[in-house]
Design a protein around this motif. Structure first.
Motif, PDB file in Angstrom:
ATOM      1  N   GLU A   1       0.848  -1.195   0.000  1.00  0.00           N
ATOM      2  CA  GLU A   1       0.000   0.000   0.000  1.00  0.00           C
ATOM      3  C   GLU A   1       0.881   1.242   0.000  1.00  0.00           C
ATOM      4  O   GLU A   1       1.865   1.309   0.743  1.00  0.00           O
ATOM      5  N   ILE A   2       0.531   2.208  -0.844  1.00  0.00           N
ATOM      6  CA  ILE A   2       1.289   3.448  -0.937  1.00  0.00           C
ATOM      7  C   ILE A   2       0.321   4.612  -0.724  1.00  0.00           C
ATOM      8  O   ILE A   2      -0.709   4.702  -1.403  1.00  0.00           O
ATOM      9  N   GLU A   3       0.650   5.491   0.213  1.00  0.00           N
ATOM     10  CA  GLU A   3      -0.190   6.642   0.535  1.00  0.00           C
ATOM     11  C   GLU A   3       0.594   7.925   0.300  1.00  0.00           C
ATOM     12  O   GLU A   3       1.774   8.019   0.659  1.00  0.00           O
ATOM     13  N   HIS A   4      -0.088   8.914  -0.289  1.00  0.00           N
ATOM     14  CA  HIS A   4       0.555  10.213  -0.519  1.00  0.00           C
ATOM     15  C   HIS A   4      -0.511  11.277  -0.682  1.00  0.00           C
ATOM     16  O   HIS A   4      -1.364  11.192  -1.577  1.00  0.00           O
ATOM     17  N   GLU A   5      -0.504  12.264   0.222  1.00  0.00           N
ATOM     18  CA  GLU A   5      -1.393  13.423   0.146  1.00  0.00           C
ATOM     19  C   GLU A   5      -2.855  13.028  -0.085  1.00  0.00           C
ATOM     20  O   GLU A   5      -3.541  13.565  -0.950  1.00  0.00           O
ATOM     21  N   GLY A   6      -3.308  12.052   0.686  1.00  0.00           N
ATOM     22  CA  GLY A   6      -4.707  11.650   0.642  1.00  0.00           C
ATOM     23  C   GLY A   6      -5.059  10.600  -0.390  1.00  0.00           C
ATOM     24  O   GLY A   6      -6.216  10.157  -0.452  1.00  0.00           O
ATOM     25  N   THR A   7      -4.106  10.198  -1.198  1.00  0.00           N
ATOM     26  CA  THR A   7      -4.338   9.155  -2.207  1.00  0.00           C
ATOM     27  C   THR A   7      -3.756   7.838  -1.722  1.00  0.00           C
ATOM     28  O   THR A   7      -2.628   7.802  -1.227  1.00  0.00           O
ATOM     29  N   ARG A   8      -4.531   6.749  -1.860  1.00  0.00           N
ATOM     30  CA  ARG A   8      -4.062   5.413  -1.480  1.00  0.00           C
ATOM     31  C   ARG A   8      -4.051   4.499  -2.700  1.00  0.00           C
ATOM     32  O   ARG A   8      -5.062   4.359  -3.393  1.00  0.00           O
ATOM     33  N   LEU A   9      -2.903   3.881  -2.941  1.00  0.00           N
ATOM     34  CA  LEU A   9      -2.790   2.832  -3.945  1.00  0.00           C
ATOM     35  C   LEU A   9      -2.543   1.515  -3.236  1.00  0.00           C
ATOM     36  O   LEU A   9      -1.727   1.450  -2.315  1.00  0.00           O
ATOM     37  N   ILE A  10      -3.232   0.468  -3.658  1.00  0.00           N
ATOM     38  CA  ILE A  10      -2.951  -0.871  -3.152  1.00  0.00           C
ATOM     39  C   ILE A  10      -2.618  -1.754  -4.350  1.00  0.00           C
ATOM     40  O   ILE A  10      -3.413  -1.883  -5.282  1.00  0.00           O
ATOM     41  N   ILE A  11      -1.431  -2.313  -4.315  1.00  0.00           N
ATOM     42  CA  ILE A  11      -0.934  -3.111  -5.429  1.00  0.00           C
ATOM     43  C   ILE A  11      -0.982  -4.590  -5.075  1.00  0.00           C
ATOM     44  O   ILE A  11      -0.493  -5.006  -4.023  1.00  0.00           O
ATOM     45  N   ASP A  12      -1.600  -5.371  -5.935  1.00  0.00           N
ATOM     46  CA  ASP A  12      -1.640  -6.842  -5.858  1.00  0.00           C
ATOM     47  C   ASP A  12      -2.249  -7.415  -4.577  1.00  0.00           C
ATOM     48  O   ASP A  12      -1.626  -8.257  -3.898  1.00  0.00           O
ATOM     49  N   PRO A  13      -3.480  -7.033  -4.233  1.00  0.00           N
ATOM     50  CA  PRO A  13      -4.180  -7.752  -3.157  1.00  0.00           C
ATOM     51  C   PRO A  13      -4.650  -9.105  -3.669  1.00  0.00           C
ATOM     52  O   PRO A  13      -5.573  -9.187  -4.487  1.00  0.00           O
ATOM     53  N   GLY A  14      -3.990 -10.165  -3.222  1.00  0.00           N
ATOM     54  CA  GLY A  14      -4.247 -11.489  -3.767  1.00  0.00           C
ATOM     55  C   GLY A  14      -4.909 -12.430  -2.787  1.00  0.00           C
ATOM     56  O   GLY A  14      -5.379 -12.028  -1.717  1.00  0.00           O
ATOM     57  N   SER A  15      -4.905 -13.703  -3.142  1.00  0.00           N
ATOM     58  CA  SER A  15      -5.647 -14.716  -2.390  1.00  0.00           C
ATOM     59  C   SER A  15      -5.016 -15.059  -1.047  1.00  0.00           C
ATOM     60  O   SER A  15      -5.630 -15.743  -0.231  1.00  0.00           O
ATOM     61  N   PHE A  16      -3.783 -14.593  -0.778  1.00  0.00           N
ATOM     62  CA  PHE A  16      -3.154 -14.847   0.517  1.00  0.00           C
ATOM     63  C   PHE A  16      -3.702 -13.924   1.603  1.00  0.00           C
ATOM     64  O   PHE A  16      -3.452 -14.119   2.779  1.00  0.00           O
ATOM     65  N   GLY A  17      -4.429 -12.880   1.184  1.00  0.00           N
ATOM     66  CA  GLY A  17      -4.989 -11.912   2.124  1.00  0.00           C
ATOM     67  C   GLY A  17      -4.803 -10.507   1.604  1.00  0.00           C
ATOM     68  O   GLY A  17      -3.890 -10.237   0.817  1.00  0.00           O
ATOM     69  N   ALA A  18      -5.685  -9.601   2.026  1.00  0.00           N
ATOM     70  CA  ALA A  18      -5.629  -8.229   1.528  1.00  0.00           C
ATOM     71  C   ALA A  18      -6.055  -7.261   2.625  1.00  0.00           C
ATOM     72  O   ALA A  18      -6.844  -7.613   3.499  1.00  0.00           O
ATOM     73  N   PRO A  19      -5.564  -6.030   2.563  1.00  0.00           N
ATOM     74  CA  PRO A  19      -6.000  -5.002   3.518  1.00  0.00           C
ATOM     75  C   PRO A  19      -7.377  -4.456   3.125  1.00  0.00           C
ATOM     76  O   PRO A  19      -7.950  -4.859   2.109  1.00  0.00           O
ATOM     77  N   ASP A  20      -7.871  -3.519   3.882  1.00  0.00           N
ATOM     78  CA  ASP A  20      -9.123  -2.839   3.564  1.00  0.00           C
ATOM     79  C   ASP A  20      -8.945  -2.046   2.271  1.00  0.00           C
ATOM     80  O   ASP A  20      -8.045  -1.212   2.171  1.00  0.00           O
ATOM     81  N   LEU A  21      -9.784  -2.317   1.295  1.00  0.00           N
ATOM     82  CA  LEU A  21      -9.667  -1.665  -0.011  1.00  0.00           C
ATOM     83  C   LEU A  21     -10.534  -0.415  -0.139  1.00  0.00           C
ATOM     84  O   LEU A  21     -10.537   0.236  -1.187  1.00  0.00           O
ATOM     85  N   THR A  22     -11.239  -0.050   0.923  1.00  0.00           N
ATOM     86  CA  THR A  22     -12.146   1.093   0.884  1.00  0.00           C
ATOM     87  C   THR A  22     -11.407   2.369   0.483  1.00  0.00           C
ATOM     88  O   THR A  22     -10.363   2.704   1.043  1.00  0.00           O
ATOM     89  N   ASP A  23     -11.949   3.076  -0.522  1.00  0.00           N
ATOM     90  CA  ASP A  23     -11.418   4.364  -0.985  1.00  0.00           C
ATOM     91  C   ASP A  23     -10.002   4.276  -1.555  1.00  0.00           C
ATOM     92  O   ASP A  23      -9.324   5.305  -1.687  1.00  0.00           O
ATOM     93  N   ALA A  24      -9.552   3.081  -1.896  1.00  0.00           N
ATOM     94  CA  ALA A  24      -8.222   2.926  -2.493  1.00  0.00           C
ATOM     95  C   ALA A  24      -8.351   2.676  -3.990  1.00  0.00           C
ATOM     96  O   ALA A  24      -9.358   2.151  -4.468  1.00  0.00           O
ATOM     97  N   THR A  25      -7.322   3.064  -4.719  1.00  0.00           N
ATOM     98  CA  THR A  25      -7.190   2.663  -6.119  1.00  0.00           C
ATOM     99  C   THR A  25      -6.349   1.395  -6.141  1.00  0.00           C
ATOM    100  O   THR A  25      -5.310   1.320  -5.476  1.00  0.00           O
ATOM    101  N   ILE A  26      -6.790   0.416  -6.907  1.00  0.00           N
ATOM    102  CA  ILE A  26      -6.155  -0.902  -6.887  1.00  0.00           C
ATOM    103  C   ILE A  26      -5.408  -1.127  -8.194  1.00  0.00           C
ATOM    104  O   ILE A  26      -5.961  -0.908  -9.276  1.00  0.00           O
ATOM    105  N   LEU A  27      -4.163  -1.556  -8.071  1.00  0.00           N
ATOM    106  CA  LEU A  27      -3.327  -1.865  -9.229  1.00  0.00           C
ATOM    107  C   LEU A  27      -2.964  -3.340  -9.187  1.00  0.00           C
ATOM    108  O   LEU A  27      -2.568  -3.861  -8.132  1.00  0.00           O
ATOM    109  N   PHE A  28      -3.103  -4.018 -10.330  1.00  0.00           N
ATOM    110  CA  PHE A  28      -2.677  -5.412 -10.444  1.00  0.00           C
ATOM    111  C   PHE A  28      -1.550  -5.517 -11.459  1.00  0.00           C
ATOM    112  O   PHE A  28      -1.544  -4.828 -12.486  1.00  0.00           O
TER     113      PHE A  28
END
Length: 200
Positions: free
Chosen positions: A12-39
């Motif tokens: 997860e990468i956060e900067h000035e109010g923007t959250r990116l979450i990269i590769d939330p996979g089947s091993f487990g993932a954080p809360d995706l609320t209000d995040a942009t997701i990159l695969f």
């Protein structure tokens, strides 16, 4: 920027109010609320379709777009984009070779704000990156591959990722070798565990 490690290759990468979450996979993932997701690519340890919901802001290569139940922005090498306060450069097109018996899957990496590199399942040839997320375990990677990358393209700092299939004894061995390689090739190893963060 704040970079937080989650399980395996999820970051997860956060900067000035923007959250990116990269590769939330089947091993487990954080809360995706209000995040942009990159695969980065279409392997279960990097993408879990069951956690995706309509309306999420998702960026992914074509092979992922065809396999998930929601719409997304399709990305490819050099098709860069901006999400809130972060610029995202899309790098590469191929996964590292798994076996000679299998075709090489599609894979892209992401360079965030020109500083943080998530390569997916490959070693992206960028030298002097401020923080590289380096795959250290898996069917396609061995420590000699990590060494070759650090020798040729040493980042200023790096975090080991893609180690969700390794037990505690293996993680301890990883830490020993990654510390040694960082010292040898002029980089700094940042040994983040799941849930820990580093700021740039």
């Amino acid at each position: 920027m704040k970079i937080t490690r989650h399980i395996h290759a999820c970051v997860e990468i956060e900067h000035e109010g923007t959250r990116l979450i990269i590769d939330p996979g089947s091993f487990g993932a954080p809360d995706l609320t209000d995040a942009t997701i990159l695969f980065t690519h279409n392997h279960a340890d990097h993408v879990d379709p069951s956690i995706l919901k309509r309306g999420m802001d998702i960026y992914a290569p074509k092979s992922v777009a065809h396999s998930i139940p929601v719409e997304c922005h399709v990305v490819a090498h050099s098709r860069n984009f901006t999400v809130g306060s972060m610029t995202v450069e899309v790098l590469g097109s191929e996964h590292a070779m798994l076996t000679k018996a299998q075709p090489i899957p599609e894979n892209v990496g992401y360079l965030i704000n020109g500083k943080v590199l998530h390569p997916g399942d490959a070693f992206q040839p960028l030298k002097g990156v401020e923080l590289a997320l380096v795959p250290v375990n898996g069917p396609w990677v061995k420590m000699l591959d990590v060494e070759a990358f650090l020798k040729k393209f040493p980042p200023k700092r790096f975090v080991g990722i893609h180690d969700g299939i390794v037990n505690e004894r293996g993680l301890a061995i990883n830490k020993k070798f990654l510390t040694l390689l960082a010292e040898e090739y002029g980089s700094e190893y940042v040994p983040l565990q799941e849930g820990e963060s580093v700021e740039l």
